[in-house]
Design a protein around this motif. Sequence first.
Motif, PDB file in Angstrom:
ATOM      1  N   ARG A  33       0.857  -1.195   0.000  1.00 32.39           N
ATOM      2  CA  ARG A  33       0.000   0.000   0.000  1.00 32.39           C
ATOM      3  C   ARG A  33       0.886   1.236   0.000  1.00 32.39           C
ATOM      4  NH1 ARG A  33      -2.332   1.776   4.552  1.00 32.39           N
ATOM      5  NH2 ARG A  33      -1.876  -0.193   5.551  1.00 32.39           N
ATOM      6  N   GLY A  35       2.483   4.633   0.847  1.00 32.41           N
ATOM      7  CA  GLY A  35       2.444   5.474   2.044  1.00 32.41           C
ATOM      8  C   GLY A  35       2.383   4.707   3.340  1.00 32.41           C
ATOM      9  N   ASP A  41       8.809  -5.922   6.937  1.00 29.43           N
ATOM     10  CA  ASP A  41      10.092  -5.589   7.533  1.00 29.43           C
ATOM     11  C   ASP A  41      11.070  -6.739   7.263  1.00 29.43           C
ATOM     12  OD1 ASP A  41      11.359  -3.607   9.657  1.00 29.43           O
ATOM     13  OD2 ASP A  41      11.999  -5.649  10.138  1.00 29.43           O
ATOM     14  N   ARG A  43      14.112  -7.233   8.207  1.00 26.81           N
ATOM     15  CA  ARG A  43      14.855  -7.729   9.375  1.00 26.81           C
ATOM     16  C   ARG A  43      14.019  -8.763  10.149  1.00 26.81           C
ATOM     17  NH1 ARG A  43      17.187  -2.916  12.920  1.00 26.81           N
ATOM     18  NH2 ARG A  43      14.985  -2.537  13.218  1.00 26.81           N
ATOM     19  N   GLU A  44      12.763  -8.455  10.339  1.00 21.65           N
ATOM     20  CA  GLU A  44      11.878  -9.385  11.041  1.00 21.65           C
ATOM     21  C   GLU A  44      11.714 -10.682  10.262  1.00 21.65           C
ATOM     22  OE1 GLU A  44      11.361  -8.511  14.521  1.00 21.65           O
ATOM     23  OE2 GLU A  44       9.643  -9.708  13.930  1.00 21.65           O
ATOM     24  N   ASP A 131       1.211  -2.053  21.770  1.00 18.49           N
ATOM     25  CA  ASP A 131       0.716  -0.672  21.884  1.00 18.49           C
ATOM     26  C   ASP A 131       1.834   0.308  21.541  1.00 18.49           C
ATOM     27  OD1 ASP A 131      -1.880  -1.219  22.495  1.00 18.49           O
ATOM     28  OD2 ASP A 131      -1.663  -0.976  24.661  1.00 18.49           O
ATOM     29  N   GLY A 132       3.064  -0.064  21.940  1.00 18.11           N
ATOM     30  CA  GLY A 132       4.217   0.774  21.615  1.00 18.11           C
ATOM     31  C   GLY A 132       4.378   0.920  20.106  1.00 18.11           C
ATOM     32  N   LEU A 133       4.178  -0.162  19.383  1.00 20.92           N
ATOM     33  CA  LEU A 133       4.248  -0.101  17.917  1.00 20.92           C
ATOM     34  C   LEU A 133       3.132   0.771  17.362  1.00 20.92           C
ATOM     35  CD1 LEU A 133       5.017  -3.835  17.004  1.00 20.92           C
ATOM     36  CD2 LEU A 133       6.514  -1.886  16.598  1.00 20.92           C
ATOM     37  N   ARG A 134       1.924   0.546  17.888  1.00 21.15           N
ATOM     38  CA  ARG A 134       0.774   1.325  17.394  1.00 21.15           C
ATOM     39  C   ARG A 134       0.983   2.818  17.664  1.00 21.15           C
ATOM     40  NH1 ARG A 134      -3.944  -0.544  20.512  1.00 21.15           N
ATOM     41  NH2 ARG A 134      -5.166   0.744  19.107  1.00 21.15           N
ATOM     42  N   ALA A 135       1.559   3.135  18.840  1.00 21.15           N
ATOM     43  CA  ALA A 135       1.803   4.542  19.166  1.00 21.15           C
ATOM     44  C   ALA A 135       2.790   5.175  18.198  1.00 21.15           C
ATOM     45  CB  ALA A 135       2.324   4.662  20.604  1.00 21.15           C
ATOM     46  N   LEU A 136       3.634   4.338  17.576  1.00 18.00           N
ATOM     47  CA  LEU A 136       4.587   4.852  16.584  1.00 18.00           C
ATOM     48  C   LEU A 136       4.028   4.722  15.167  1.00 18.00           C
ATOM     49  CD1 LEU A 136       7.837   3.320  18.097  1.00 18.00           C
ATOM     50  CD2 LEU A 136       7.229   5.723  18.039  1.00 18.00           C
ATOM     51  N   ALA A 137       2.719   4.535  15.081  1.00 16.03           N
ATOM     52  CA  ALA A 137       2.015   4.443  13.795  1.00 16.03           C
ATOM     53  C   ALA A 137       2.465   3.229  12.973  1.00 16.03           C
ATOM     54  CB  ALA A 137       2.195   5.729  12.982  1.00 16.03           C
ATOM     55  N   ILE A 138       2.840   2.167  13.682  1.00 13.48           N
ATOM     56  CA  ILE A 138       3.235   0.942  12.980  1.00 13.48           C
ATOM     57  C   ILE A 138       2.190  -0.125  13.263  1.00 13.48           C
ATOM     58  CG2 ILE A 138       4.989  -0.884  12.864  1.00 13.48           C
ATOM     59  CD1 ILE A 138       6.945   1.438  13.733  1.00 13.48           C
ATOM     60  N   PHE A 143       3.843  -5.542  10.815  1.00 14.72           N
ATOM     61  CA  PHE A 143       5.232  -5.584  11.263  1.00 14.72           C
ATOM     62  C   PHE A 143       5.619  -6.913  11.906  1.00 14.72           C
ATOM     63  CE2 PHE A 143       8.686  -4.723  14.265  1.00 14.72           C
ATOM     64  CZ  PHE A 143       9.589  -4.094  13.428  1.00 14.72           C
ATOM     65  N   LEU A 144       4.718  -7.466  12.736  1.00 13.62           N
ATOM     66  CA  LEU A 144       5.088  -8.666  13.489  1.00 13.62           C
ATOM     67  C   LEU A 144       4.438  -9.945  12.968  1.00 13.62           C
ATOM     68  CD1 LEU A 144       4.875  -7.373  17.178  1.00 13.62           C
ATOM     69  CD2 LEU A 144       6.940  -7.936  15.911  1.00 13.62           C
TER      70      LEU A 144
ATOM     71  N   PHE B  88       5.492   5.091  27.834  1.00  7.98           N
ATOM     72  CA  PHE B  88       4.536   4.239  28.543  1.00  7.98           C
ATOM     73  C   PHE B  88       4.965   4.028  29.986  1.00  7.98           C
ATOM     74  CE2 PHE B  88       1.672   2.470  25.302  1.00  7.98           C
ATOM     75  CZ  PHE B  88       2.275   2.960  24.158  1.00  7.98           C
ATOM     76  N   PHE B  94      10.893  -2.464  22.996  1.00  5.86           N
ATOM     77  CA  PHE B  94      10.870  -3.670  22.162  1.00  5.86           C
ATOM     78  C   PHE B  94      12.026  -4.569  22.581  1.00  5.86           C
ATOM     79  CE2 PHE B  94       9.301  -0.175  19.291  1.00  5.86           C
ATOM     80  CZ  PHE B  94       7.970  -0.392  19.613  1.00  5.86           C
TER      81      PHE B  94
END
Lengths: 258, 266
Positions: A33, A35, A41, A43-44, A131-138, A143-144, B88, B94
């Motif tokens: 998509r 944008g 990813d 690396r993942e 949530d940390g990923l979502r907060a970074l707009a990921i 990603f995972l 947080f 991570f």
Amino acid sequence: MISGIGAAALRIAQEVGGIVLLTGQVLRALVPRPGAGAWIDGRELWKNLYKMGNRSVPIVVLTAFFAGALMMLQAGPFVKKFGATGLAGWGAGYAVLREIGPILIALMFSGRVGANNTAELSTMTVTEQLDGLRALAIDPVRFLVVPRVIAMVAMLVALTVIGDLVALVGAAVVGKAMLEIDFSTMYYSIVDNLKPYDFLHGVYKSIAFGFAIAMSSCYFGVTVRGGAVGVGKAVNAAVVASAVSIMLLDFFLTYLSA
Amino acid sequence: MTEPAIRISEVHKAYGSRRVLDGISLDLARGTKLGLIGPAASGKSVLCKLVCGLEQPDRGEIEVFGERIVGKREVDLGPLRRRIGMLFQNYALFDFLTVEQNVAFPLEQGAAGTLSAETIAERVAARLRAVGLAGSEAKLTAELSGGMKKRVGIARATVADAELVIYDEPSAGLDPVTTQKIYDLLSADQARTGATVLAISSDVAALAGFVDEIAFLYDHRVVYRGPAATIADAPNALVRQFVRGDLEGPLDQAGPGMASLDRSIK
């Protein structure tokens, strides 16, 4: 009792519905998509391919070798009794390539890789890393989950192919050592009697099994609730769901190809 | 008049039968710093997650930089979230990445392709130096103490110079000296970037030295909002008792746990 059955049915319907929804999200994320950042990813993906594939080779080789050996050990006395040594390779190969290889390796994979994947994702969920990923707009799915699904399907197929070959070697070794069946007899029995489709049939199954294990293990990982107790429950549920999925898929795929 | 950075109107949130927020309304002007205080489980962290769109309210409206976020799809919240930095309460680092990779993550992912690897490395190194973690770049987060994790979280939340920064307990797990240094750093950052700040802390004295105003959450609502500098002498008796830590007063925390704690103290 009826209410208990009803509650269990509702829970199963909820879990199945959740897995279907996550599958939809994964399929949507597979479409690049504009944008939305990197498609997958890298690396993942590489990390998971290595972790899920390479590190599973020893246990798969061990299991497959003895599975093939056992096939020959069980069938050997009858083969000898009826003097049908020329069919020993075909018998072992047919069972291994179409049924025993894919299903046994999938169950091993589910126990080792699927359970590990659920534990990892659920720990990340309860420690708010998603949530940390979502907060970074990921998008955590993109990603995972997506790299894990791709890695699991690809690696289960690869491991099944390796396992099939090792199982045939196991059958040949036992055939030679205990039943005095020559390697050449085994070889020509396999090559002359088995068709490419017998091999591909197992490969198709491993694709389906890999996808089922991936979706179950990821779903229970990202929907976990609670702390360590929740992680344990999620792993348990993922292993059970994967095993049931493998058996159901095996039945239907075999039935449809019969 | 400029649009506020955050506008929260009559927001309600409950988890099952547990009420968390009950008609919260709050505005925060751009470039200002607001502290949130209140008893444990009063909904402070939930409010921060609502502002970031990580949770959805049951009722009410939330606007961030003039953009309504209630009911928005995850994918549509992306551009807004890139303007927000969030620390947080439980770090949310991570664990599959090193300290350096954690801090670099918002720059690599958020500004994909716009920053060179050298620029990212420089900014990450500067941030880690600022939070006193130079030399810990290659460590995995599992190797860090709680205080170090908190500082990595602060570095990650601030490395991208976000327009709105939300700090959930920035000084938890830090000793008093490091706490002061961290607040000095956050103040300097805010002065440099002009970011809007929403901060939660149990260390009210340190928080009061950092923010302009403090809001007090109690009984699932904002019951007081006033200047940070005079919070200890606030006209609201609840706030005064909470800030001063007085055992006697109108603050009713006598839930089952608090009641038994009270008895054991007496």
